[in-house]
Design an enzyme around this catalytic site. Structure first.
Site, PDB file in Angstrom:
ATOM      1  N   ARG A   1      40.642  42.948  31.088  1.00 41.42           N
ATOM      2  CA  ARG A   1      40.965  44.341  31.784  1.00 41.42           C
ATOM      3  C   ARG A   1      42.001  44.853  31.104  1.00 41.42           C
ATOM      4  NH1 ARG A   1      43.529  42.908  37.514  1.00 41.42           N
ATOM      5  NH2 ARG A   1      41.216  42.464  38.192  1.00 41.42           N
TER       6      ARG A   1
ATOM      7  N   LYS B   1      52.285  46.226  42.631  1.00 42.07           N
ATOM      8  CA  LYS B   1      51.616  47.213  42.118  1.00 42.07           C
ATOM      9  C   LYS B   1      52.180  48.700  42.580  1.00 42.07           C
ATOM     10  CE  LYS B   1      47.093  45.037  42.540  1.00 42.07           C
ATOM     11  NZ  LYS B   1      45.912  44.696  43.273  1.00 42.07           N
TER      12      LYS B   1
ATOM     13  N   ARG C   1      51.372  45.820  37.623  1.00 44.54           N
ATOM     14  CA  ARG C   1      50.074  45.915  37.088  1.00 44.54           C
ATOM     15  C   ARG C   1      49.975  47.533  36.844  1.00 44.54           C
ATOM     16  NH1 ARG C   1      46.387  42.442  39.027  1.00 44.54           N
ATOM     17  NH2 ARG C   1      47.376  40.223  39.117  1.00 44.54           N
TER      18      ARG C   1
ATOM     19  N   CYS D   1      40.022  43.828  46.993  1.00 45.44           N
ATOM     20  CA  CYS D   1      39.909  44.760  45.965  1.00 45.44           C
ATOM     21  C   CYS D   1      39.498  46.162  46.103  1.00 45.44           C
ATOM     22  CB  CYS D   1      39.329  43.784  44.920  1.00 45.44           C
ATOM     23  SG  CYS D   1      40.061  42.337  44.554  1.00 45.44           S
TER      24      CYS D   1
ATOM     25  N   CYS E   1      32.956  37.572  40.009  1.00 47.97           N
ATOM     26  CA  CYS E   1      34.053  37.262  40.719  1.00 47.97           C
ATOM     27  C   CYS E   1      34.108  35.727  41.200  1.00 47.97           C
ATOM     28  CB  CYS E   1      34.426  38.045  41.696  1.00 47.97           C
ATOM     29  SG  CYS E   1      36.056  37.476  42.487  1.00 47.97           S
TER      30      CYS E   1
ATOM     31  N   CYS F   1      33.954  46.129  45.645  1.00 51.29           N
ATOM     32  CA  CYS F   1      34.639  45.607  44.553  1.00 51.29           C
ATOM     33  C   CYS F   1      33.394  44.740  43.701  1.00 51.29           C
ATOM     34  CB  CYS F   1      35.516  44.411  45.358  1.00 51.29           C
ATOM     35  SG  CYS F   1      34.403  43.152  46.167  1.00 51.29           S
TER      36      CYS F   1
ATOM     37  N   CYS G   1      35.280  39.347  49.449  1.00 49.80           N
ATOM     38  CA  CYS G   1      36.035  38.491  50.304  1.00 49.80           C
ATOM     39  C   CYS G   1      37.224  39.191  50.839  1.00 49.80           C
ATOM     40  CB  CYS G   1      36.389  37.241  49.438  1.00 49.80           C
ATOM     41  SG  CYS G   1      37.753  37.645  48.001  1.00 49.80           S
TER      42      CYS G   1
ATOM     43  N   LYS H   1      51.661  39.219  41.989  1.00 49.85           N
ATOM     44  CA  LYS H   1      51.469  40.428  41.225  1.00 49.85           C
ATOM     45  C   LYS H   1      52.165  41.735  42.092  1.00 49.85           C
ATOM     46  CE  LYS H   1      46.982  40.042  42.522  1.00 49.85           C
ATOM     47  NZ  LYS H   1      45.648  40.232  42.806  1.00 49.85           N
TER      48      LYS H   1
HETATM   49 FE1  SRM Z   1      41.437  42.366  42.749  1.00 50.36          FE
HETATM   50  C1  SRM Z   1      41.768  38.868  42.456  1.00 50.36           C
HETATM   51  C2  SRM Z   1      38.719  42.431  40.906  1.00 50.36           C
HETATM   52  C3  SRM Z   1      41.737  45.597  42.658  1.00 50.36           C
HETATM   53  C4  SRM Z   1      43.408  42.161  45.522  1.00 50.36           C
HETATM   54  N1  SRM Z   1      40.589  40.855  41.719  1.00 50.36           N
HETATM   55  C5  SRM Z   1      40.809  39.594  41.742  1.00 50.36           C
HETATM   56  C6  SRM Z   1      39.961  38.731  40.749  1.00 50.36           C
HETATM   57  C7  SRM Z   1      40.855  38.897  39.524  1.00 50.36           C
HETATM   58  C8  SRM Z   1      39.548  37.693  41.060  1.00 50.36           C
HETATM   59  C9  SRM Z   1      40.295  36.360  40.867  1.00 50.36           C
HETATM   60  O1  SRM Z   1      41.433  36.228  40.947  1.00 50.36           O
HETATM   61  O2  SRM Z   1      39.522  35.287  40.265  1.00 50.36           O
HETATM   62  C10 SRM Z   1      38.637  39.768  40.548  1.00 50.36           C
HETATM   63  C11 SRM Z   1      37.990  39.832  39.434  1.00 50.36           C
HETATM   64  C12 SRM Z   1      36.482  40.226  39.815  1.00 50.36           C
HETATM   65  C13 SRM Z   1      35.646  40.513  38.418  1.00 50.36           C
HETATM   66  O3  SRM Z   1      34.832  39.804  38.370  1.00 50.36           O
HETATM   67  O4  SRM Z   1      35.828  41.506  37.810  1.00 50.36           O
HETATM   68  C14 SRM Z   1      39.383  41.203  41.231  1.00 50.36           C
HETATM   69  N2  SRM Z   1      40.453  43.708  41.630  1.00 50.36           N
HETATM   70  C15 SRM Z   1      39.631  43.799  41.051  1.00 50.36           C
HETATM   71  C16 SRM Z   1      38.968  44.768  40.638  1.00 50.36           C
HETATM   72  C17 SRM Z   1      38.184  44.936  39.178  1.00 50.36           C
HETATM   73  C18 SRM Z   1      37.986  45.583  41.796  1.00 50.36           C
HETATM   74  C19 SRM Z   1      36.890  46.629  41.501  1.00 50.36           C
HETATM   75  O5  SRM Z   1      36.008  46.522  41.792  1.00 50.36           O
HETATM   76  O6  SRM Z   1      37.729  47.621  40.806  1.00 50.36           O
HETATM   77  C20 SRM Z   1      40.130  45.767  40.726  1.00 50.36           C
HETATM   78  C21 SRM Z   1      40.977  45.722  39.433  1.00 50.36           C
HETATM   79  C22 SRM Z   1      42.216  46.418  39.679  1.00 50.36           C
HETATM   80  C23 SRM Z   1      43.138  46.915  38.402  1.00 50.36           C
HETATM   81  O7  SRM Z   1      42.298  47.615  37.331  1.00 50.36           O
HETATM   82  O8  SRM Z   1      44.126  46.337  37.882  1.00 50.36           O
HETATM   83  C24 SRM Z   1      40.986  45.204  41.952  1.00 50.36           C
HETATM   84  N3  SRM Z   1      42.606  43.662  43.934  1.00 50.36           N
HETATM   85  C25 SRM Z   1      42.755  45.103  43.595  1.00 50.36           C
HETATM   86  C26 SRM Z   1      43.000  45.703  45.001  1.00 50.36           C
HETATM   87  C27 SRM Z   1      43.183  47.011  44.988  1.00 50.36           C
HETATM   88  C28 SRM Z   1      44.548  48.060  44.439  1.00 50.36           C
HETATM   89  O9  SRM Z   1      45.105  47.230  43.621  1.00 50.36           O
HETATM   90  O10 SRM Z   1      44.652  49.289  44.610  1.00 50.36           O
HETATM   91  C29 SRM Z   1      43.839  44.771  45.633  1.00 50.36           C
HETATM   92  C30 SRM Z   1      44.128  44.979  46.956  1.00 50.36           C
HETATM   93  C31 SRM Z   1      45.552  45.681  46.880  1.00 50.36           C
HETATM   94  C32 SRM Z   1      46.727  44.567  46.840  1.00 50.36           C
HETATM   95  O11 SRM Z   1      46.767  44.089  45.753  1.00 50.36           O
HETATM   96  O12 SRM Z   1      47.167  44.261  47.946  1.00 50.36           O
HETATM   97  C33 SRM Z   1      43.152  43.381  44.987  1.00 50.36           C
HETATM   98  N4  SRM Z   1      42.743  40.941  43.732  1.00 50.36           N
HETATM   99  C34 SRM Z   1      43.155  41.120  45.025  1.00 50.36           C
HETATM  100  C35 SRM Z   1      43.545  39.805  45.556  1.00 50.36           C
HETATM  101  C36 SRM Z   1      44.809  39.556  46.700  1.00 50.36           C
HETATM  102  C37 SRM Z   1      46.048  39.667  46.424  1.00 50.36           C
HETATM  103  C38 SRM Z   1      46.830  39.345  47.661  1.00 50.36           C
HETATM  104  O13 SRM Z   1      47.819  39.858  48.066  1.00 50.36           O
HETATM  105  O14 SRM Z   1      46.549  38.332  48.316  1.00 50.36           O
HETATM  106  C39 SRM Z   1      43.315  38.881  44.605  1.00 50.36           C
HETATM  107  C40 SRM Z   1      43.468  37.200  44.421  1.00 50.36           C
HETATM  108  C41 SRM Z   1      44.674  36.827  43.943  1.00 50.36           C
HETATM  109  O15 SRM Z   1      45.319  37.624  43.549  1.00 50.36           O
HETATM  110  O16 SRM Z   1      44.683  35.600  44.475  1.00 50.36           O
HETATM  111  C42 SRM Z   1      42.495  39.414  43.545  1.00 50.36           C
HETATM  112 FE1  SF4 Z   2      36.414  39.152  44.111  1.00 50.59          FE
HETATM  113 FE2  SF4 Z   2      37.166  39.316  46.702  1.00 50.59          FE
HETATM  114 FE3  SF4 Z   2      38.334  40.900  44.752  1.00 50.59          FE
HETATM  115 FE4  SF4 Z   2      35.786  41.294  45.762  1.00 50.59          FE
HETATM  116  S1  SF4 Z   2      37.653  41.352  46.889  1.00 50.59           S
HETATM  117  S2  SF4 Z   2      36.542  41.219  43.557  1.00 50.59           S
HETATM  118  S3  SF4 Z   2      34.954  39.354  45.863  1.00 50.59           S
HETATM  119  S4  SF4 Z   2      38.776  38.701  44.904  1.00 50.59           S
END
Ligand code: SRM
Ligand code: SF4
Length: 573
Positions: free
Chosen positions: A82, A219, A151, A487, A444, A438, A483, A217
């Site tokens: 990323r 944001k 981030r 995201c 993922c 997502c 899930c 993290k």
């Molecule tokens: Fe996310 C974890 C993809 C935006 C909340 N996110 C992940 C992981 C890295 C899975 C992992 O931990 O093993 C995913 C990788 C999937 C893959 O195969 O690429 C993943 N997140 C993404 C992306 C690529 C989704 C997308 O379809 O675009 C986004 C990349 C953002 C970036 O460029 O930095 C992405 N993730 C978000 C957002 C939206 C946002 O930030 O505006 C959220 C919700 C907002 C927030 O953070 O509250 C988000 N991602 C999470 C979480 C839950 C965090 C929490 O508060 O519990 C996880 C899991 C974790 O951190 O343990 C996670």
């Molecule tokens: Fe993976 Fe869940 Fe984030 Fe979708 S919402 S990319 S399934 S961690």
């Protein structure tokens, strides 16, 4: 100070990840050695944790998992990379570099993320270093794209008010750069920088983060009203631009938003940021730094599920936070200034900015850039990048703006758009153009159900219902995640689906059209047939009974399907 004393546990010992961070010597761990290990295509868990801070995750192709297990092979390890791209703005050279890396080392696709940056999937361990080197040589980085740090800072890509966009994205970059980790480990490991044997002895410090970084993290996003495309209330810190007499006066500040939760655990919930005051532009970097240090010092370091800043604020109360912030800043926030959001989607097609240049917003299904089934999206964008001298802007809705196009270049770009059949989505329903999903399967590791690969199919089946109801042009935000981590910010969808198991989703409704209200669970664990059976009568009722200008999310609350949720602590009640 003893290392353990640097970690302040809340109601329990520090989590395993805290130990990994503190032992890592500013994010080095044993990465140099384990990356070189030729016996496996993977990394041990400790180093995988640290790798995230460097902008990469170890994954395995889940489509191949069972087959490889049967053959007694290790999982098909591969890495996601990323990039950090503040405000989502890239040059043509950067676009071409990412395109070529995706072909050379990745799975020949690029993913535009919901935080406005590039992701590559499918990179093998041996190719991580050359990939990161090329990204850096194009003046981008991956440091802090993931991990317990701030981030990629988001900013509304606003194609209308060009000067304002320039100014606000300048501030977004300032905040982004100020909060970047200062460790030299990244240069050392990936860019062959000089080796620091023991960071602490050499005087290496992280002035903002300290040696254990953040509990979780963090944001930040900048919105330019009336557009809330960055979903500002989902950010740990949201900056809402205040413009008076055409000039940027400063920002209203919102704190403590977040989307993640776990199914069945009511101690976790999505939350909306709370607006606490107004701040002039020159003070926002200080405000970001002090806010981050409060989370560093008070965030939960024992239970990662409760470690986000939103829980720190909810645990202590917003007044406590304001006092703590005030003490650290040594200056006062001013009273909140008036602001109004209208929507959180994108405006498609050609639009002229206030600087006289043109901006074309293209619809990119689920943010995936690839050549597939005869649709040469990736090739078309590559050809555009070869002639385009403006910028590329990734939107928070996973779409793409070909930005700052001169009138002379507009014709050439239009020709290329037509030649490759690139689309602003005009042929699609407004529902499809307002959709967000997502990544989920197959990459993922946390996915419970499909998202990116399934939402378009579900929309295919919803479109006849929408058409029959006469709502083809009605924007309804629809979001899907595999899930509950959130995201695609699903708690802010007027209709959302969160994966529970293969083919099963929880269905939520009732978020605000401008991202100002959360949605609420309506049905649990339902499959496609039940989704369609459930939504059909509601959509028809909405078409018949909606008031002028009433959005779907507002309607389902008025009609009594779900209760309005203005505070995440009521999300489960
Ligand atoms: Fe996310 C974890 C993809 C935006 C909340 N996110 C992940 C992981 C890295 C899975 C992992 O931990 O093993 C995913 C990788 C999937 C893959 O195969 O690429 C993943 N997140 C993404 C992306 C690529 C989704 C997308 O379809 O675009 C986004 C990349 C953002 C970036 O460029 O930095 C992405 N993730 C978000 C957002 C939206 C946002 O930030 O505006 C959220 C919700 C907002 C927030 O953070 O509250 C988000 N991602 C999470 C979480 C839950 C965090 C929490 O508060 O519990 C996880 C899991 C974790 O951190 O343990 C996670
Ligand atoms: Fe993976 Fe869940 Fe984030 Fe979708 S919402 S990319 S399934 S961690």
């Amino acid at each position: 100070m003893a290392k353990e004393q640097l970690v302040k546990p809340i109601g329990g010992p520090p989590s395993e990840v805290e130990h990994i961070k503190i032992e890592s010597n500013y994010l080095r761990g044993a990465l140099v050695e384990t990356l070189r290990n030729p016996i496996t295509g993977g990394l041990p868990e400790d180093d995988n944790r640290l790798l995230k801070f460097h902008g990469s995750y170890m994954q395995d192709d889940r489509d191949l998992r069972n087959e490889r297990e049967k053959q007694k092979l290790e999982p098909a390890f591969q890495f996601m990379i990323r990039v950090v791209l503040p405000s989502g703005v890239a040059t043509s050279e950067q676009w071409l570099a990412m395109d070529s890396l995706a072909h050379k080392y990745g799975n020949e696709t690029l993913r535009l993320t919901t935080r406005q940056t590039f992701q590559m999937h499918g990179v093998l361990k041996w190719n991580l270093k050359p990939t990161l080197q090329k990204i850096n040589s194009e003046l981008m980085t991956t440091l802090a794209a993931c991990g317990d740090v701030n981030r990629n800072v988001m900013c509304s890509p606003n194609p209308f008010q060009s000067d304002l966009h320039g100014e606000v994205s300048h501030w977004a970059r300032q905040v982004n750069d100020h909060l970047a980790p200062r460790t030299r480990a990244y240069h050392e490991i990936w860019l062959d920088g000089e080796k620091v044997v023991d960071g602490q002895q050499e005087g290496e410090v992280e002035p903002i983060y300290g040696p254990v970084y953040l509990p979780r993290k963090f944001k930040i996003g900048f919105a330019i009203p009336p557009y809330n495309d960055v979903d500002v209330f989902s950010q740990d810190i949201g900056y809402i631009a205040v413009v008076e007499d055409g000039k940027l006066k400063g920002f209203n500040i919102s704190v403590g938003g977040g989307m993640g939760m776990s199914h069945g655990d009511t101690a976790t919930y999505p939350q909306l940021g709370k607006v606490i005051g107004f701040c002039p532009p020159e003070r926002i970097v200080d405000l970001a730094e002090k806010t981050v240090t409060i989370q560093r010092d008070y965030g939960n370091r024992s239970v990662r599920k409760n470690a986000r800043f939103k829980y720190t604020i909810d645990r202590h109360g917003i007044d406590w936070f304001k006092t703590e912030l005030q003490n650290r800043l040594g200056w006062q926030l001013e009273a909140v200034r008036p602001y109004q959001f209208e929507n959180n989607g994108d405006r498609y097609g050609w639009l002229k900015g206030s600087n006289g240049k043109w901006n074309l917003t293209l619809y990119i299904q689920s943010g995936r850039i690839e050549d597939k089934d005869g649709y040469l999206l990736m090739t078309g964008l590559r050809e555009i990048a070869k002639v385009h001298s403006g910028d590329f802007r990734i939107t928070p809705n996973q779409n793409l703006i070909i930005g700052n196009v001169s009138s002379q270049k507009k014709r050439k770009i239009t020709e290329l758009v037509e030649q490759f059949g690139l689309t602003d989505g005009a042929q699609h329903s407004a529902l499809r153009r307002s959709s967000l999903s997502c990544v989920s399967l197959p990459t993922c590791g946390l996915a419970m159900a499909e998202a990116e690969r399934y939402l378009p199919t579900l929309i295919d089946k919803l479109e006849p219902i929408i058409n029959e109801a006469g709502l083809r042009d009605q924007e309804i935000n629809i979001r899907m995640t595999g899930c509950p981590n959130g995201c695609a910010r699903p708690a802010l969808g007027e209709i959302s689906f969160i994966g529970k198991a293969v083919g099963k989703y929880n269905m939520y409704m009732g978020a605000g059209f401008a991202g100002e209200r959360l949605n609420k669970l309506y049905k649990e664990n339902i499959d496609e047939t039940e989704i369609l059976d459930t939504l059909k009568p509601i959509i028809h009722q909405y078409a018949k009974e909606r008031e002028t200008g009433e959005h779907f999310g507002d309607f389902v609350i008025r009609a009594g399907y779900v209760k309005a949720v203005h505070d995440g602590q009521e999300f489960h009640s």
